[in-house]
Design a protein around this motif. Structure first.
Motif, PDB file in Angstrom:
ATOM      1  N   GLU A   1       3.295   2.463   2.680  1.00  0.00           N
ATOM      2  CA  GLU A   1       2.446   2.816   3.813  1.00  0.00           C
ATOM      3  C   GLU A   1       3.111   2.553   5.174  1.00  0.00           C
ATOM      4  O   GLU A   1       3.104   3.415   6.064  1.00  0.00           O
ATOM      5  CB  GLU A   1       1.136   2.033   3.725  1.00  0.00           C
ATOM      6  CG  GLU A   1       0.160   2.376   4.823  1.00  0.00           C
ATOM      7  CD  GLU A   1      -1.043   1.421   4.851  1.00  0.00           C
ATOM      8  OE1 GLU A   1      -0.886   0.260   4.433  1.00  0.00           O
ATOM      9  OE2 GLU A   1      -2.114   1.849   5.281  1.00  0.00           O
ATOM     10  N   LEU A   2       3.703   1.348   5.316  1.00  0.00           N
ATOM     11  CA  LEU A   2       4.314   1.010   6.606  1.00  0.00           C
ATOM     12  C   LEU A   2       5.491   1.930   6.930  1.00  0.00           C
ATOM     13  O   LEU A   2       5.689   2.334   8.074  1.00  0.00           O
ATOM     14  CB  LEU A   2       4.791  -0.450   6.603  1.00  0.00           C
ATOM     15  CG  LEU A   2       3.686  -1.496   6.505  1.00  0.00           C
ATOM     16  CD1 LEU A   2       4.279  -2.899   6.510  1.00  0.00           C
ATOM     17  CD2 LEU A   2       2.680  -1.345   7.654  1.00  0.00           C
ATOM     18  N   LEU A   3       6.213   2.255   5.874  1.00  0.00           N
ATOM     19  CA  LEU A   3       7.349   3.159   6.034  1.00  0.00           C
ATOM     20  C   LEU A   3       6.873   4.540   6.491  1.00  0.00           C
ATOM     21  O   LEU A   3       7.437   5.144   7.410  1.00  0.00           O
ATOM     22  CB  LEU A   3       8.043   3.264   4.668  1.00  0.00           C
ATOM     23  CG  LEU A   3       9.494   3.667   4.590  1.00  0.00           C
ATOM     24  CD1 LEU A   3      10.347   2.798   5.493  1.00  0.00           C
ATOM     25  CD2 LEU A   3       9.971   3.530   3.141  1.00  0.00           C
ATOM     26  N   VAL A   4       5.832   5.013   5.846  1.00  0.00           N
ATOM     27  CA  VAL A   4       5.292   6.329   6.204  1.00  0.00           C
ATOM     28  C   VAL A   4       4.778   6.307   7.636  1.00  0.00           C
ATOM     29  O   VAL A   4       5.018   7.249   8.406  1.00  0.00           O
ATOM     30  CB  VAL A   4       4.163   6.747   5.222  1.00  0.00           C
ATOM     31  CG1 VAL A   4       3.489   8.037   5.688  1.00  0.00           C
ATOM     32  CG2 VAL A   4       4.705   6.918   3.819  1.00  0.00           C
ATOM     33  N   ASN A   5       4.124   5.215   8.018  1.00  0.00           N
ATOM     34  CA  ASN A   5       3.616   5.122   9.400  1.00  0.00           C
ATOM     35  C   ASN A   5       4.751   5.214  10.422  1.00  0.00           C
ATOM     36  O   ASN A   5       4.643   5.915  11.421  1.00  0.00           O
ATOM     37  CB  ASN A   5       2.850   3.810   9.606  1.00  0.00           C
ATOM     38  CG  ASN A   5       1.540   3.801   8.837  1.00  0.00           C
ATOM     39  OD1 ASN A   5       1.071   4.859   8.407  1.00  0.00           O
ATOM     40  ND2 ASN A   5       0.950   2.636   8.648  1.00  0.00           N
ATOM     41  N   GLU A   6       5.849   4.487  10.125  1.00  0.00           N
ATOM     42  CA  GLU A   6       7.021   4.543  11.022  1.00  0.00           C
ATOM     43  C   GLU A   6       7.569   5.962  11.076  1.00  0.00           C
ATOM     44  O   GLU A   6       7.958   6.469  12.121  1.00  0.00           O
ATOM     45  CB  GLU A   6       8.135   3.606  10.504  1.00  0.00           C
ATOM     46  CG  GLU A   6       7.853   2.138  10.676  1.00  0.00           C
ATOM     47  CD  GLU A   6       7.954   1.713  12.139  1.00  0.00           C
ATOM     48  OE1 GLU A   6       8.792   2.259  12.854  1.00  0.00           O
ATOM     49  OE2 GLU A   6       7.158   0.846  12.545  1.00  0.00           O
ATOM     50  N   PHE A   7       7.606   6.571   9.910  1.00  0.00           N
ATOM     51  CA  PHE A   7       8.140   7.920   9.772  1.00  0.00           C
ATOM     52  C   PHE A   7       7.305   8.908  10.602  1.00  0.00           C
ATOM     53  O   PHE A   7       7.848   9.762  11.306  1.00  0.00           O
ATOM     54  CB  PHE A   7       8.107   8.269   8.272  1.00  0.00           C
ATOM     55  CG  PHE A   7       8.894   9.475   7.915  1.00  0.00           C
ATOM     56  CD1 PHE A   7      10.279   9.461   7.978  1.00  0.00           C
ATOM     57  CD2 PHE A   7       8.266  10.630   7.498  1.00  0.00           C
ATOM     58  CE1 PHE A   7      11.012  10.583   7.640  1.00  0.00           C
ATOM     59  CE2 PHE A   7       8.982  11.751   7.165  1.00  0.00           C
ATOM     60  CZ  PHE A   7      10.368  11.728   7.233  1.00  0.00           C
ATOM     61  N   VAL A   8       6.002   8.745  10.531  1.00  0.00           N
ATOM     62  CA  VAL A   8       5.090   9.616  11.295  1.00  0.00           C
ATOM     63  C   VAL A   8       5.353   9.443  12.793  1.00  0.00           C
ATOM     64  O   VAL A   8       5.392  10.425  13.545  1.00  0.00           O
ATOM     65  CB  VAL A   8       3.612   9.285  10.949  1.00  0.00           C
ATOM     66  CG1 VAL A   8       2.649  10.007  11.888  1.00  0.00           C
ATOM     67  CG2 VAL A   8       3.310   9.651   9.502  1.00  0.00           C
TER      68      VAL A   8
ATOM     69  N   LEU B   1      13.284   7.684   3.076  1.00  0.00           N
ATOM     70  CA  LEU B   1      12.557   7.517   4.344  1.00  0.00           C
ATOM     71  C   LEU B   1      13.175   6.395   5.183  1.00  0.00           C
ATOM     72  O   LEU B   1      13.299   6.505   6.399  1.00  0.00           O
ATOM     73  CB  LEU B   1      11.078   7.225   4.083  1.00  0.00           C
ATOM     74  CG  LEU B   1      10.283   8.331   3.374  1.00  0.00           C
ATOM     75  CD1 LEU B   1       8.798   7.999   3.369  1.00  0.00           C
ATOM     76  CD2 LEU B   1      10.489   9.695   4.022  1.00  0.00           C
ATOM     77  N   GLU B   2      13.570   5.296   4.498  1.00  0.00           N
ATOM     78  CA  GLU B   2      14.215   4.182   5.219  1.00  0.00           C
ATOM     79  C   GLU B   2      15.466   4.658   5.930  1.00  0.00           C
ATOM     80  O   GLU B   2      15.734   4.287   7.077  1.00  0.00           O
ATOM     81  CB  GLU B   2      14.612   3.064   4.239  1.00  0.00           C
ATOM     82  CG  GLU B   2      13.503   2.085   3.981  1.00  0.00           C
ATOM     83  CD  GLU B   2      13.935   0.976   3.021  1.00  0.00           C
ATOM     84  OE1 GLU B   2      15.147   0.792   2.800  1.00  0.00           O
ATOM     85  OE2 GLU B   2      13.041   0.310   2.484  1.00  0.00           O
ATOM     86  N   GLN B   3      16.252   5.484   5.241  1.00  0.00           N
ATOM     87  CA  GLN B   3      17.501   5.975   5.848  1.00  0.00           C
ATOM     88  C   GLN B   3      17.208   6.928   7.006  1.00  0.00           C
ATOM     89  O   GLN B   3      17.964   6.982   7.973  1.00  0.00           O
ATOM     90  CB  GLN B   3      18.399   6.637   4.797  1.00  0.00           C
ATOM     91  CG  GLN B   3      18.875   5.699   3.700  1.00  0.00           C
ATOM     92  CD  GLN B   3      19.470   4.399   4.244  1.00  0.00           C
ATOM     93  OE1 GLN B   3      20.267   4.415   5.178  1.00  0.00           O
ATOM     94  NE2 GLN B   3      19.064   3.266   3.669  1.00  0.00           N
ATOM     95  N   ALA B   4      16.112   7.669   6.893  1.00  0.00           N
ATOM     96  CA  ALA B   4      15.723   8.551   8.005  1.00  0.00           C
ATOM     97  C   ALA B   4      15.370   7.704   9.227  1.00  0.00           C
ATOM     98  O   ALA B   4      15.722   8.048  10.355  1.00  0.00           O
ATOM     99  CB  ALA B   4      14.549   9.428   7.600  1.00  0.00           C
TER     100      ALA B   4
ATOM    101  N   GLU C   1       0.828  -1.208   0.000  1.00  0.00           N
ATOM    102  CA  GLU C   1       0.000   0.000   0.000  1.00  0.00           C
ATOM    103  C   GLU C   1       0.856   1.249   0.000  1.00  0.00           C
ATOM    104  O   GLU C   1       1.937   1.272   0.566  1.00  0.00           O
ATOM    105  CB  GLU C   1      -0.893   0.015   1.247  1.00  0.00           C
ATOM    106  CG  GLU C   1      -1.864  -1.141   1.337  1.00  0.00           C
ATOM    107  CD  GLU C   1      -2.866  -1.145   0.193  1.00  0.00           C
ATOM    108  OE1 GLU C   1      -3.379  -0.063  -0.132  1.00  0.00           O
ATOM    109  OE2 GLU C   1      -3.105  -2.222  -0.371  1.00  0.00           O
ATOM    110  N   LYS C   2       0.328   2.302  -0.645  1.00  0.00           N
ATOM    111  CA  LYS C   2       1.049   3.573  -0.674  1.00  0.00           C
ATOM    112  C   LYS C   2       0.326   4.596   0.188  1.00  0.00           C
ATOM    113  O   LYS C   2      -0.879   4.529   0.365  1.00  0.00           O
ATOM    114  CB  LYS C   2       1.134   4.110  -2.103  1.00  0.00           C
ATOM    115  CG  LYS C   2       2.041   3.301  -2.992  1.00  0.00           C
ATOM    116  CD  LYS C   2       2.067   3.871  -4.393  1.00  0.00           C
ATOM    117  CE  LYS C   2       2.912   2.990  -5.297  1.00  0.00           C
ATOM    118  NZ  LYS C   2       2.918   3.444  -6.673  1.00  0.00           N
ATOM    119  N   LYS C   3       1.083   5.524   0.691  1.00  0.00           N
ATOM    120  CA  LYS C   3       0.500   6.590   1.487  1.00  0.00           C
ATOM    121  C   LYS C   3       1.141   7.906   1.058  1.00  0.00           C
ATOM    122  O   LYS C   3       2.319   7.924   0.682  1.00  0.00           O
ATOM    123  CB  LYS C   3       0.784   6.322   2.973  1.00  0.00           C
ATOM    124  CG  LYS C   3      -0.213   6.948   3.909  1.00  0.00           C
ATOM    125  CD  LYS C   3      -0.069   6.332   5.290  1.00  0.00           C
ATOM    126  CE  LYS C   3      -1.061   6.942   6.261  1.00  0.00           C
ATOM    127  NZ  LYS C   3      -1.016   6.280   7.562  1.00  0.00           N
TER     128      LYS C   3
END
Lengths: 197, 186
Positions: B6-13, A41-44, A8-10
């Motif tokens: 999505e999961l990445l963005v959730n972690e980021f948030v 984002l992964e690196q962040a 899924e994308k966000k």
């Protein structure tokens, strides 16, 4: 990263100029925008796990690049300590001359590289962040000039003295003159003023 | 807007929240650093990988020193009485570093070695480890090496490979150019 196993994308809101620059970077890397963004984002997340902000990591990287370009290299501390202790009794004067010359060269390099910037502050930052054998560095402005204090818990007496010669070289190359110096094992205190003041 | 997993963005948030940052500002900062890295010809991953190796070096007793001074000190001791001691010290340092590489990446210690050498030994211009006919070849080149430094690096690499279970079967060495061939023991 297992964290990215979802399909899924966000969406995240960011300014359009930043998106454009990120897109350019993705194109240069030959990657899709989506993949490139995900890696950023992964690196962040990775930086966060390390407990360090990305900006600090980038600052450190730039600082190490300065050191690399200035002709420094990474080596074994213990080995250098031992070699200096072997050489120092016979070659004390020559070693101090060479360390002083290296300081003059390094100070000049910093002035050329950081033209119009506060080179003394940059030098202090470099000392404190990348001269790993120095545990504390403090530069203060006092009534009669500046005081630079360096403390190390690991430097031998010989290497402390050589470091002082190096620091003298840097300071003298920057239009300052040393007015007082103190050195004991692991501690250096240098008082200096602007030349001609 | 930008789209990401999505999961990445959730972690980021979650991180932004933990830091008490507005997501919009936090995202901006992160991407600004990615663009800064890109301008240096790097990705954030490369920067973080290097940071990890340098941090480890700092923790394990490495320091920064002027190349010129370092070479001069080594040359002097090498030419004078300390040659044998120096060779033994470098070989021992190599064995120690080989064990460090193994502990970092037990499955691929040679990859850890390559990453470490490329990141830490700023004076090396070309470093390659490759496999050929069941043998492992190491090539290390730098025009700036002194003769003494070249010889000491040879014993250092022999120490590394010895610790990783390899024997040297061939060596070609001249000032600034090292080619070593190793065979895995057993």
């Amino acid at each position: 990263m297992s964290k990215t196993s979802s399909k899924e994308k966000k969406l995240i809101r960011v300014p359009s100029d930043i998106v454009a620059k990120l897109n350019e970077a993705a194109n240069r890397a030959g990657r899709s925008f989506y993949d490139y963004t995900s890696e950023v984002l992964e690196q962040a997340l990775r930086a966060s796990e390390l407990g360090r902000p990305l900006k600090e990591i980038m600052d450190f990287f730039e600082l190490m690049s300065v050191q690399r370009n200035a002709g420094l290299t990474i080596t074994f501390s213990e080995l250098l300590n031992y070699l200096i202790s072997m050489l120092y009794p016979k070659e004390e004067k020559a070693l101090h001359e060479r360390w002083y010359e290296a300081g003059v060269w390094y100070g000049t390099y910093l002035q050329v590289k950081f033209r119009n910037k506060r080179t003394l502050d940059i030098f202090t930052k470099l000392l404190s962040e990348s001269w790993w054998e120095i545990n504390e560095v403090n530069l203060s402005k006092e009534e009669e000039g500046f005081v630079l204090r360096c403390v190390s818990f690991t430097l031998s007496l010989e290497r402390t003295k050589l470091l002082m010669s190096f620091l003298e070289g840097v300071i003298n190359s920057m239009e300052y003159e040393i007015v007082k110096k103190d050195c004991i094992r692991g501690m250096i205190i240098l008082n200096f003023t602007e030349r001609g003041s | 807007m930008l789209a990401a997993n999505e999961l990445l963005v959730n972690e980021f948030v979650k991180i932004a929240e933990r830091k008490g940052r507005v997501l919009y500002d936090f995202t901006n900062d992160v991407i600004t650093q990615a663009i800064r890295a890109d301008k240096m010809g790097l990705t954030l991953k490369e920067v973080l990988d290097e940071r990890g190796i340098v941090e480890e070096a700092k923790r394990t007793g490495f320091i920064l020193v002027f190349k010129r001074l370092w070479y001069e000190v080594l040359d002097k001791i090498y030419e004078d009485a300390g040659k044998e001691w120096l060779i033994e010290a470098w070989n021992e340092a190599g064995r120690w570093y080989g064990k460090l590489c193994h502990s970092r990446l037990p499955e691929k210690p040679l990859t850890a070695l390559k990453d470490g050498i490329e990141t830490l030994m700023w004076d090396i211009e070309d470093f390659e480890i490759s496999d050929e006919d069941g043998l492992t070849l190491l090539r290390c080149i730098s025009a700036g090496f002194s003769k003494a430094y070249t010889m000491l690096l040879v014993v250092f690499f022999k120490g590394v490979f010895d610790a990783l279970g390899y024997d040297v079967v061939k060596e070609e060495v001249s000032k600034g150019i090292i080619t070593l061939t190793f065979k895995k023991r057993g």
